[in-house]
Scaffold this motif. Structure first.
Motif, PDB file in Angstrom:
ATOM      1  N   ASP A 130       0.876  -1.169   0.000  1.00 31.80           N
ATOM      2  CA  ASP A 130       0.000   0.000   0.000  1.00 31.80           C
ATOM      3  C   ASP A 130       0.913   1.219   0.000  1.00 31.80           C
ATOM      4  N   PRO A 131       1.357   1.688  -1.178  1.00 34.42           N
ATOM      5  CA  PRO A 131       2.373   2.734  -1.243  1.00 34.42           C
ATOM      6  C   PRO A 131       2.041   3.981  -0.434  1.00 34.42           C
ATOM      7  N   ALA A 132       0.795   4.438  -0.469  1.00 35.57           N
ATOM      8  CA  ALA A 132       0.441   5.665   0.251  1.00 35.57           C
ATOM      9  C   ALA A 132       0.637   5.495   1.751  1.00 35.57           C
ATOM     10  N   ARG A 133       0.210   4.362   2.283  1.00 36.59           N
ATOM     11  CA  ARG A 133       0.385   4.120   3.714  1.00 36.59           C
ATOM     12  C   ARG A 133       1.852   3.906   4.053  1.00 36.59           C
ATOM     13  N   MET A 134       2.598   3.263   3.172  1.00 39.65           N
ATOM     14  CA  MET A 134       4.016   3.050   3.417  1.00 39.65           C
ATOM     15  C   MET A 134       4.763   4.377   3.478  1.00 39.65           C
ATOM     16  N   VAL A 135       4.374   5.322   2.623  1.00 37.41           N
ATOM     17  CA  VAL A 135       4.968   6.656   2.662  1.00 37.41           C
ATOM     18  C   VAL A 135       4.642   7.342   3.989  1.00 37.41           C
ATOM     19  N   ALA A 136       3.373   7.309   4.390  1.00 32.91           N
ATOM     20  CA  ALA A 136       2.960   7.971   5.630  1.00 32.91           C
ATOM     21  C   ALA A 136       3.670   7.378   6.842  1.00 32.91           C
ATOM     22  N   TYR A 137       3.785   6.049   6.888  1.00 34.23           N
ATOM     23  CA  TYR A 137       4.423   5.406   8.034  1.00 34.23           C
ATOM     24  C   TYR A 137       5.925   5.676   8.057  1.00 34.23           C
ATOM     25  N   GLU A 138       6.534   5.806   6.861  1.00 33.28           N
ATOM     26  CA  GLU A 138       7.968   6.077   6.840  1.00 33.28           C
ATOM     27  C   GLU A 138       8.259   7.495   7.329  1.00 33.28           C
ATOM     28  N   TRP A 139       7.396   8.437   7.000  1.00 33.66           N
ATOM     29  CA  TRP A 139       7.554   9.787   7.545  1.00 33.66           C
ATOM     30  C   TRP A 139       7.384   9.767   9.063  1.00 33.66           C
TER      31      TRP A 139
END
Length: 259
Positions: A130-139
């Motif tokens: 889930d790229p969008a969630r992966m981006v949010a969690y990495e931030w």
């Protein structure tokens, strides 16, 4: 380099039990009965791991330090191979509580509640890309890491992370660090597609450059450096995709190390 002490010197109860897994079971006094906790044959006194009832969850790994009495515990998120929680303690009973909670499928925050030494990194476990969630969690993981830093430049680094994360064009990219420089990708791990710019803290202020090999321009504030980073950002990147494989042989990076 000096030789480490004999295991029986630092860990007499583990040496007596024959393995770290067996010692954890003993200190848990029945609380780990039926839990698939094992130690490797190669180093049974120094390592153990436990699987979870959740099929998408990676094992929790426990390692004994060799020069002082201490245990580390960590578990990775399967898609990115980065930690979802980690910590160190000298309390073996606390390690046993973390083992039980992880095996039972408790979320990282509840594992932390059961065993406070293990701290969530801000990443969450996903059972599918889930790229969008992966981006949010990495931030969120970057912010968590920045908040826990205790270096002389920690405050400046926190300012840089917050300033970059507050800008939509950068916050929608997948962030990562290399030698504490903040970088960006148009694809998530495991295969990232790295794009400019690069941001970092320096003795003379904040710097922004298009490439890691460049010295970059210096700025007095993190916001000014981020503004320069936006100017260097390529056009037409589009939504971040899951890094299933390298799209561009020139930019693709396979799971680079953090910081």
């Amino acid at each position: 380099m000096p030789q480490p002490p004999e295991p029986a010197t630092l860990y007499p109860e583990i040496a007596a039990a024959g393995s770290l897994a067996a010692a954890l079971r003993a200190v848990a006094a029945g609380a780990l009965d039926g839990v698939p906790l094992t130690s490797p044959a190669a180093e049974p006194l120094y390592s153990a791991s436990v699987r979870s009832v959740l099929p998408h969850r990676e094992p929790l790994r426990i390692s004994a330090w060799k020069y002082e009495r201490m245990w580390s515990a960590s578990a990775d998120e399967r898609l990115t191979e980065l930690p979802v929680l980690r910590g160190e303690t000298d309390d073996l009973a606390e390690v046993a509580r973390a083992v039980r909670a992880w095996h039972d499928g408790e979320p990282p925050e509840d594992v932390h509640a059961a065993a406070p030494f293990v701290r969530p990194t801000g990443r969450l476990e996903l059972d599918r890309p889930d790229p969008a969630r992966m981006v949010a969690y990495e931030w969120q993981a970057l912010r968590t890491e920045a908040a826990e830093l205790a270096t002389p430049w920690a405050h400046a680094y926190r300012e840089l992370v917050e300033a970059a994360g507050a800008v939509t064009e950068l916050s929608e990219l997948y962030p990562f660090t290399s030698h504490w420089a903040l970088r960006f990708s148009s694809a998530t791990r495991p295969y990232m597609d790295v794009v400019g710019p690069v941001l970092w803290c320096a003795d003379d202020g904040f710097r922004a450059a298009e490439l890691m090999s460049e010295r970059g321009a210096v700025f007095g504030t993190a916001r000014e450096a981020v503004a320069e980073a936006l100017r260097l950002l390529p056009d037409g990147l589009g939504p971040v995709r899951y890094g299933r494989g390298p799209r561009n042989a020139g930019n693709a990076v396979e799971t680079p190390g953090e910081a």
